[in-house]
Motif scaffolding. Structure first.
Motif, short mmCIF file in Angstrom:
data_model
loop_
_atom_site.label_atom_id
_atom_site.label_comp_id
_atom_site.label_asym_id
_atom_site.label_seq_id
_atom_site.Cartn_x
_atom_site.Cartn_y
_atom_site.Cartn_z
N ASP A 2 0.83 -1.21 0.00
CA ASP A 2 0.00 0.00 0.00
C ASP A 2 0.87 1.26 0.00
O ASP A 2 0.64 2.17 -0.79
CB ASP A 2 -0.93 -0.02 1.23
CG ASP A 2 -1.76 1.23 1.37
OD1 ASP A 2 -2.13 1.84 0.35
OD2 ASP A 2 -2.06 1.60 2.51
N LEU A 69 -8.81 -4.44 -0.95
CA LEU A 69 -9.51 -3.59 -1.91
C LEU A 69 -8.75 -2.30 -2.20
O LEU A 69 -8.71 -1.84 -3.35
CB LEU A 69 -10.92 -3.28 -1.42
CG LEU A 69 -11.87 -4.48 -1.39
CD1 LEU A 69 -13.19 -4.09 -0.72
CD2 LEU A 69 -12.11 -5.02 -2.79
N VAL A 70 -8.13 -1.72 -1.19
CA VAL A 70 -7.33 -0.50 -1.39
C VAL A 70 -6.16 -0.79 -2.32
O VAL A 70 -5.90 -0.05 -3.27
CB VAL A 70 -6.84 0.07 -0.03
CG1 VAL A 70 -5.75 1.11 -0.23
CG2 VAL A 70 -8.00 0.65 0.75
N TYR A 73 -7.38 -1.33 -5.86
CA TYR A 73 -7.70 -0.03 -6.47
C TYR A 73 -6.43 0.70 -6.89
O TYR A 73 -6.36 1.27 -7.98
CB TYR A 73 -8.50 0.81 -5.47
CG TYR A 73 -8.80 2.20 -5.95
CD1 TYR A 73 -9.68 2.43 -7.01
CD2 TYR A 73 -8.20 3.29 -5.35
CE1 TYR A 73 -9.95 3.70 -7.45
CE2 TYR A 73 -8.47 4.58 -5.78
CZ TYR A 73 -9.34 4.78 -6.83
OH TYR A 73 -9.60 6.05 -7.26
N GLN A 74 -5.41 0.67 -6.05
CA GLN A 74 -4.15 1.34 -6.38
C GLN A 74 -3.48 0.69 -7.58
O GLN A 74 -2.93 1.38 -8.44
CB GLN A 74 -3.21 1.34 -5.18
CG GLN A 74 -3.68 2.24 -4.06
CD GLN A 74 -2.83 2.09 -2.82
OE1 GLN A 74 -2.32 1.01 -2.51
NE2 GLN A 74 -2.67 3.19 -2.10
N LEU A 76 -5.00 -0.83 -9.97
CA LEU A 76 -5.82 -0.38 -11.10
C LEU A 76 -5.41 1.02 -11.54
O LEU A 76 -5.24 1.29 -12.73
CB LEU A 76 -7.30 -0.42 -10.71
CG LEU A 76 -8.30 -0.02 -11.79
CD1 LEU A 76 -8.38 -1.11 -12.84
CD2 LEU A 76 -9.66 0.23 -11.17
N LEU A 77 -5.22 1.92 -10.58
CA LEU A 77 -4.80 3.28 -10.92
C LEU A 77 -3.44 3.30 -11.61
O LEU A 77 -3.25 3.97 -12.62
CB LEU A 77 -4.71 4.15 -9.65
CG LEU A 77 -6.01 4.61 -9.03
CD1 LEU A 77 -5.73 5.36 -7.73
CD2 LEU A 77 -6.80 5.48 -9.98
#
Length: 86
Positions: A2, A69-70, A73-74, A76-77
C-alpha cells in the motif's frame, strides 16, 4: 505494498485522500511509510493476539478485506489510468 503504491501514485501526480496519512506525509515526506508500517503492524499484532475472540476474527477479516480492496484499487490506478502511467 500500500505504501509503495501510494508513493508511485503521488510521484505521478496523484494525491492522498486520507487526512491522517496526508498529515504524516507532510511531516515526514517519503519516510511516511515507516510510520504507516509501524501503526499497521502493531494493530495487526494486537488483533492477532486476540484472535480467539469471535469479534476480533471479524475485525481481522474486515481490515484485511479493506486493505486488499485498497491495494487492488491502487494497482488499477497505476496500471490503467493515463495520469499514473510511467
Amino acid at each position: 505494498v500500500d505504501s509503495m503504491l501510494t508513493m508511485m501514485i503521488m510521484d505521478s501526480g496523484g494525491r492522498e485522500f486520507n487526512p491522517v496519512v496526508r498529515s504524516v506525509m507532510d511531516l515526514h515526506g517519503e519516510l511516511f511509510w515507516i510510520w504507516k508500517f509501524a501503526i499497521v503492524s502493531v494493530s495487526l499484532i494486537l488483533l492477532w493476539l486476540h484472535r480467539g475472540y469471535k469479534l476480533f476474527r471479524g475485525i481481522i477479516i474486515t481490515i484485511g478485506s479493506v486493505y486488499f480492496l485498497v491495494v487492488l484499487y491502487q494497482v488499477l490506478l497505476v496500471t490503467h489510468f493515463t495520469p499514473f502511467r510511467r
